[in-house]
Design a protein around this motif. Structure first.
Motif, PDB file in Angstrom:
ATOM      1  N   ASP A  22      49.198  33.874  43.350  1.00  0.00           N
ATOM      2  CA  ASP A  22      48.732  33.305  42.091  1.00  0.00           C
ATOM      3  C   ASP A  22      48.430  34.428  41.106  1.00  0.00           C
ATOM      4  O   ASP A  22      48.458  35.606  41.455  1.00  0.00           O
ATOM      5  CB  ASP A  22      47.528  32.373  42.280  1.00  0.00           C
ATOM      6  CG  ASP A  22      46.235  33.090  42.651  1.00  0.00           C
ATOM      7  OD1 ASP A  22      46.192  34.353  42.697  1.00  0.00           O
ATOM      8  OD2 ASP A  22      45.232  32.411  42.903  1.00  0.00           O
ATOM      9  N   HIS A  23      48.191  34.023  39.875  1.00  0.00           N
ATOM     10  CA  HIS A  23      47.778  34.937  38.810  1.00  0.00           C
ATOM     11  C   HIS A  23      46.437  34.426  38.301  1.00  0.00           C
ATOM     12  O   HIS A  23      46.238  33.219  38.183  1.00  0.00           O
ATOM     13  CB  HIS A  23      48.774  34.928  37.643  1.00  0.00           C
ATOM     14  CG  HIS A  23      50.149  35.382  38.003  1.00  0.00           C
ATOM     15  ND1 HIS A  23      50.503  36.710  38.019  1.00  0.00           N
ATOM     16  CD2 HIS A  23      51.258  34.684  38.346  1.00  0.00           C
ATOM     17  CE1 HIS A  23      51.785  36.807  38.358  1.00  0.00           C
ATOM     18  NE2 HIS A  23      52.258  35.587  38.559  1.00  0.00           N
ATOM     19  N   THR A  40      56.908  32.276  42.374  1.00  0.00           N
ATOM     20  CA  THR A  40      57.559  33.044  43.435  1.00  0.00           C
ATOM     21  C   THR A  40      57.141  32.526  44.815  1.00  0.00           C
ATOM     22  O   THR A  40      57.862  32.735  45.783  1.00  0.00           O
ATOM     23  CB  THR A  40      57.237  34.548  43.323  1.00  0.00           C
ATOM     24  OG1 THR A  40      55.817  34.733  43.361  1.00  0.00           O
ATOM     25  CG2 THR A  40      57.815  35.140  42.057  1.00  0.00           C
ATOM     26  N   SER A  41      56.019  31.836  44.902  1.00  0.00           N
ATOM     27  CA  SER A  41      55.556  31.258  46.164  1.00  0.00           C
ATOM     28  C   SER A  41      56.540  30.241  46.710  1.00  0.00           C
ATOM     29  O   SER A  41      56.629  30.035  47.918  1.00  0.00           O
ATOM     30  CB  SER A  41      54.201  30.563  45.983  1.00  0.00           C
ATOM     31  OG  SER A  41      53.245  31.433  45.459  1.00  0.00           O
ATOM     32  N   ARG A  70      48.441  37.771  42.964  1.00  0.00           N
ATOM     33  CA  ARG A  70      47.572  38.045  44.110  1.00  0.00           C
ATOM     34  C   ARG A  70      48.055  37.228  45.293  1.00  0.00           C
ATOM     35  O   ARG A  70      48.405  36.057  45.142  1.00  0.00           O
ATOM     36  CB  ARG A  70      46.126  37.668  43.791  1.00  0.00           C
ATOM     37  CG  ARG A  70      45.547  38.448  42.617  1.00  0.00           C
ATOM     38  CD  ARG A  70      44.191  37.913  42.225  1.00  0.00           C
ATOM     39  NE  ARG A  70      44.329  36.514  41.831  1.00  0.00           N
ATOM     40  CZ  ARG A  70      43.363  35.770  41.336  1.00  0.00           C
ATOM     41  NH1 ARG A  70      42.170  36.267  41.172  1.00  0.00           N
ATOM     42  NH2 ARG A  70      43.571  34.502  41.004  1.00  0.00           N
ATOM     43  N   LEU A  71      48.044  37.836  46.449  1.00  0.00           N
ATOM     44  CA  LEU A  71      48.529  37.213  47.671  1.00  0.00           C
ATOM     45  C   LEU A  71      47.399  36.482  48.387  1.00  0.00           C
ATOM     46  O   LEU A  71      46.288  37.011  48.518  1.00  0.00           O
ATOM     47  CB  LEU A  71      49.116  38.290  48.589  1.00  0.00           C
ATOM     48  CG  LEU A  71      49.587  37.860  49.965  1.00  0.00           C
ATOM     49  CD1 LEU A  71      50.719  36.839  49.869  1.00  0.00           C
ATOM     50  CD2 LEU A  71      50.020  39.086  50.761  1.00  0.00           C
ATOM     51  N   HIS A  72      47.690  35.265  48.860  1.00  0.00           N
ATOM     52  CA  HIS A  72      46.723  34.472  49.618  1.00  0.00           C
ATOM     53  C   HIS A  72      47.414  33.857  50.832  1.00  0.00           C
ATOM     54  O   HIS A  72      48.599  33.524  50.772  1.00  0.00           O
ATOM     55  CB  HIS A  72      46.170  33.314  48.781  1.00  0.00           C
ATOM     56  CG  HIS A  72      45.550  33.728  47.506  1.00  0.00           C
ATOM     57  ND1 HIS A  72      44.256  34.187  47.408  1.00  0.00           N
ATOM     58  CD2 HIS A  72      46.048  33.759  46.247  1.00  0.00           C
ATOM     59  CE1 HIS A  72      43.985  34.465  46.136  1.00  0.00           C
ATOM     60  NE2 HIS A  72      45.058  34.223  45.424  1.00  0.00           N
ATOM     61  N   GLY A  98      43.189  37.050  52.879  1.00  0.00           N
ATOM     62  CA  GLY A  98      44.157  37.983  52.298  1.00  0.00           C
ATOM     63  C   GLY A  98      44.946  38.752  53.339  1.00  0.00           C
ATOM     64  O   GLY A  98      44.965  38.417  54.531  1.00  0.00           O
ATOM     65  N   LYS A  99      45.544  39.811  52.862  1.00  0.00           N
ATOM     66  CA  LYS A  99      46.472  40.616  53.649  1.00  0.00           C
ATOM     67  C   LYS A  99      45.825  41.215  54.898  1.00  0.00           C
ATOM     68  O   LYS A  99      46.433  41.252  55.966  1.00  0.00           O
ATOM     69  CB  LYS A  99      47.036  41.722  52.750  1.00  0.00           C
ATOM     70  CG  LYS A  99      48.022  42.620  53.419  1.00  0.00           C
ATOM     71  CD  LYS A  99      48.512  43.698  52.458  1.00  0.00           C
ATOM     72  CE  LYS A  99      49.414  44.667  53.192  1.00  0.00           C
ATOM     73  NZ  LYS A  99      49.787  45.802  52.367  1.00  0.00           N
TER      74      LYS A  99
END
Length: 180
Positions: A22-23, A40-41, A70-72, A98-99
């Protein structure tokens, strides 16, 4: 400090986790917030991602960084122990992480060293509780000390059926209807 157990995928779902980007940022000129999932998800072109690429390539890296995706990850978890909120113990929740936590999950399934046995942390019979240890390091949450306990069944079969009946479907996180 909490102790949680990652749960298996709900019926009909392939994986016990979902990944999305997300942004979230505040516009400099408008002062308004932009908070949206990134296309892009779901393997589509994302106009903001493309705009950020143009900014980056034109030397405006600081602006692009402010708006980066941001990656979730999201999984179902069972709360084994939560001393700060004991009313949550024994309940199933969706857990967004997260990562770093995802890396710990992957390392448990594919250990680096030959003296470590792989475990499936999403298995209710042969998985393992996860000791979630959160520290503040340089103003940020840090999960480096989090670790898996020894593998063991979460509960007896009757309790496992009850827990599994409360698992949430994860499809909403990748449903194109939820993306703008």
């Amino acid at each position: 400090y909490n102790v949680i157990r990652f749960l298996p995928a709900s019926e009909g779902e392939e994986l016990p986790w979902v990944r999305y980007w997300d942004h979230g940022f505040k516009g400099d000129t408008t002062g308004l917030w932009y908070i949206e999932k990134s296309l892009t998800s779901i393997n589509q072109k994302d106009p903001l991602g493309e705009h950020n690429s143009k900014l980056w390539n034109s030397g405006q890296q600081d602006e692009a960084r402010k708006q980066k995706r941001r990656l979730h990850y999201v999984s179902n978890i069972y709360i084994v122990s939560d001393s700060a909120n004991p009313e949550n113990e024994g309940k199933v929740f969706l857990y967004q992480y997260g990562k770093k936590i995802f890396e710990k999950l992957m390392e448990s399934m594919q250990p680096q060293f030959e003296d470590e046995d792989p475990i499936n942390p999403f298995d209710m019979w042969e998985g393992a509780d996860f000791k979630l240890k959160i520290r503040q390091v340089d103003g940020y949450r840090n999960y480096d000390r989090s670790e898996f306990a020894s593998p063991a069944a979460l509960a007896d079969d009757a309790k496992l059926e009850e827990v599994y009946s409360k698992v949430y479907a994860l499809g909403e996180f990748t449903d194109p209807a939820n993306y703008k």
